[in-house]
Design an enzyme around this catalytic site. Structure first.
Site, PDB file in Angstrom:
ATOM      1  N   LYS A  53       0.769  -1.271  -0.049  1.00 43.64           N
ATOM      2  CA  LYS A  53      -0.124   0.078   0.151  1.00 43.64           C
ATOM      3  C   LYS A  53       0.634   1.347  -0.082  1.00 43.64           C
ATOM      4  CE  LYS A  53      -4.625  -1.378   0.966  1.00 43.64           C
ATOM      5  NZ  LYS A  53      -4.641  -2.636   1.265  1.00 43.64           N
ATOM      6  N   SER A  78      -8.234   1.340   9.085  1.00 48.99           N
ATOM      7  CA  SER A  78      -7.778   0.924  10.184  1.00 48.99           C
ATOM      8  C   SER A  78      -6.654   0.021   9.804  1.00 48.99           C
ATOM      9  CB  SER A  78      -8.955   0.340  11.215  1.00 48.99           C
ATOM     10  OG  SER A  78      -9.579  -0.807  10.320  1.00 48.99           O
ATOM     11  N   GLU A 204      -9.895 -13.532  -3.726  1.00 44.42           N
ATOM     12  CA  GLU A 204     -10.649 -13.015  -2.693  1.00 44.42           C
ATOM     13  C   GLU A 204     -10.812 -14.250  -1.671  1.00 44.42           C
ATOM     14  OE1 GLU A 204     -13.910  -9.991  -4.299  1.00 44.42           O
ATOM     15  OE2 GLU A 204     -14.331 -12.042  -4.773  1.00 44.42           O
ATOM     16  N   GLY A 208     -16.121 -13.623   1.075  1.00 46.27           N
ATOM     17  CA  GLY A 208     -16.121 -12.193   0.776  1.00 46.27           C
ATOM     18  C   GLY A 208     -15.811 -12.251  -0.789  1.00 46.27           C
ATOM     19  N   ASP A 210     -17.327 -10.887  -3.165  1.00 47.58           N
ATOM     20  CA  ASP A 210     -18.133  -9.699  -4.032  1.00 47.58           C
ATOM     21  C   ASP A 210     -17.511  -9.523  -5.462  1.00 47.58           C
ATOM     22  OD1 ASP A 210     -16.310  -8.487  -2.162  1.00 47.58           O
ATOM     23  OD2 ASP A 210     -16.468  -6.941  -3.782  1.00 47.58           O
ATOM     24  N   SER A 307       1.078  -9.986  -0.422  1.00 47.96           N
ATOM     25  CA  SER A 307       0.893  -8.360  -0.386  1.00 47.96           C
ATOM     26  C   SER A 307       1.381  -7.791   0.908  1.00 47.96           C
ATOM     27  CB  SER A 307      -0.683  -8.255  -0.550  1.00 47.96           C
ATOM     28  OG  SER A 307      -1.372  -9.132   0.420  1.00 47.96           O
TER      29      SER A 307
HETATM   30  C1  LIG Z   1      -5.060  -3.665   1.043  1.00 51.81           C
HETATM   31  C2  LIG Z   1      -4.536  -5.000   1.094  1.00 51.81           C
HETATM   32  C3  LIG Z   1      -5.056  -5.803   0.191  1.00 51.81           C
HETATM   33  C4  LIG Z   1      -6.172  -5.692  -0.831  1.00 51.81           C
HETATM   34  O1  LIG Z   1      -5.744  -4.775  -1.653  1.00 51.81           O
HETATM   35  P1  LIG Z   1      -6.874  -3.907  -2.588  1.00 51.81           P
HETATM   36  O2  LIG Z   1      -6.163  -3.052  -3.438  1.00 51.81           O
HETATM   37  O3  LIG Z   1      -7.983  -3.242  -1.760  1.00 51.81           O
HETATM   38  O4  LIG Z   1      -7.618  -4.920  -3.501  1.00 51.81           O
HETATM   39  C5  LIG Z   1      -4.274  -7.366   0.234  1.00 51.81           C
HETATM   40  N1  LIG Z   1      -3.343  -7.457   1.150  1.00 51.81           N
HETATM   41  C6  LIG Z   1      -2.915  -6.498   1.779  1.00 51.81           C
HETATM   42  C7  LIG Z   1      -1.718  -6.759   2.942  1.00 51.81           C
HETATM   43  C8  LIG Z   1      -3.449  -5.358   2.117  1.00 51.81           C
HETATM   44  O5  LIG Z   1      -3.288  -4.339   3.132  1.00 51.81           O
END
Ligand SMILES: *Cc1c(COP(=O)(O)O)cnc(C)c1O
Length: 323
Positions: A53, A78, A204, A208, A210, A307
């Site tokens: 992010k 959060s 996903e 969830g 969606d 991620s």
């Molecule tokens: C926010 C986040 C996601 C999902 O990302 P999106 O861009 O909302 O699809 C996946 N893994 C982690 C660790 C995140 O912080």
């Protein structure tokens, strides 16, 4: 609505140079043998503040004009987006306000404040966070940065897949965790440009789905907040930008169960010596399931975006104990 393109991902890469980490692409001989593929793990758990992010937030804030910089950025979150905006604002020398629930974990509140942001608390049960944020933004002239449905955020998130494909070479498959779809849509922009034949899957939590429902229905489907350990993907709906890109560029959205995520956390810990948060295991869980269902060709070159790695250690230990 002007959708971001791969050129925007390239521009984001240039902005992030020297600010974001170029995270490692790790291999695992054990994973390759066990699941009969060639895995390339893009490890965003090693990104600044512990998740991809940072890429989207920094790219968005770096594009502010002088007046926007003076007033600063505001976000409601959060989770990892809060820390991403807070850290990016500090690095770019601008104020930041993060609107967080008053019952958010103390460690998350502290981390956000440590990055220099002003934290404004609200009551999740009686107050509307979007209304509070919009009012504060208007009063202080601050620019609201949403966690996923914003062209600059999407372009920034796409830089992880760009780096992955530049380093690993063309991929046959790319698996990406999907919450609101910022990472998935940005990754798709990069992969479609750099590896046109690559099959791209968003993943996903099963509870969830969606996004999967939205692809099937051809419109954005909204669901109640899902019950899942993947707290970074507890989103209720895709965004307008993210859905448009996912619909055009992503092959499908698949799902993973909480039990599969715990198995992934254990694999990363035992075999690759890394702490990955539950949401960060979505992509790998789906790739393993595809291999087990024999829908993944032998020796396929599979990119997996890991991620993030932000998980409270007591919770991490408790989850591993359930697996
Ligand atoms: C926010 C986040 C996601 C999902 O990302 P999106 O861009 O909302 O699809 C996946 N893994 C982690 C660790 C995140 O912080």
């Amino acid at each position: 609505m002007q959708l971001p393109t791969y050129d925007d991902v390239k521009a984001a890469s240039a902005r992030l140079e020297g600010h974001a980490h170029r995270t490692p692409v790790l291999r695992s001989a054990t994973a390759d043998t066990r699941w009969g593929a060639q895995f390339f793990f893009k490890c965003e758990n090693f990104q600044r503040m512990g998740a991809f992010k940072f890429r989207g937030a920094f790219n968005a804030l770096a594009r502010f004009d002088a007046a926007q910089r003076r007033a600063g950025a505001i976000a409601f979150s959060s989770g990892n987006h809060a820390q991403a905006v807070a850290l990016s604002a500090r690095l770019l020398g601008m104020p930041a306000v993060i609107v967080m629930p008053q019952d958010a974990p103390a460690a998350k509140l502290a981390a956000t404040r440590e990055y220099g942001a002003e934290v404004v608390l609200y009551d999740r049960f009686t107050e509307d966070r979007e209304a509070i944020t919009r009012q504060l933004a208007a009063e202080r002239g601050m620019t609201l940065i949403p966690p996923y449905d914003h062209p600059d955020v999407i372009a920034g998130q796409g830089t992880a897949a760009k780096e992955l494909i530049e380093e690993a070479g063309a991929l046959d498959y790319l698996y990406v965790c999907c919450g609101g779809g910022g990472l998935t849509s940005g990754s798709a922009l990069a992969a479609r440009a750099l590896a046109p034949e690559c099959k791209i899957y968003g993943v996903e939590p099963e509870a969830g789905n969606d996004g999967q429902q939205s692809l099937r229905a051809g419109r954005i489907v909204r669901i109640d907040t899902p019950q899942t350990i993947a707290d970074g993907a507890q989103t209720q709906y895709l965004g307008n930008y993210t859905f448009a890109i996912i619909r055009r560029d992503v092959d499908d959205i698949v799902t993973a169960t909480d039990a599969q995520l715990v198995a992934g956390m254990r694999f990363f810990a035992e075999r690759m010596k890394m702490v990955v948060e539950p949401t960060g295991c979505l992509a790998f869980a789906a790739a393993c399931a595809a291999s087990e269902a024999q829908t993944l060709p032998k020796n396929a070159r599979v990119g997996v975006i890991v991620s993030g790695g932000n998980v409270d250690l007591a919770r991490y230990a408790a989850l591993l104990a359930t697996g």
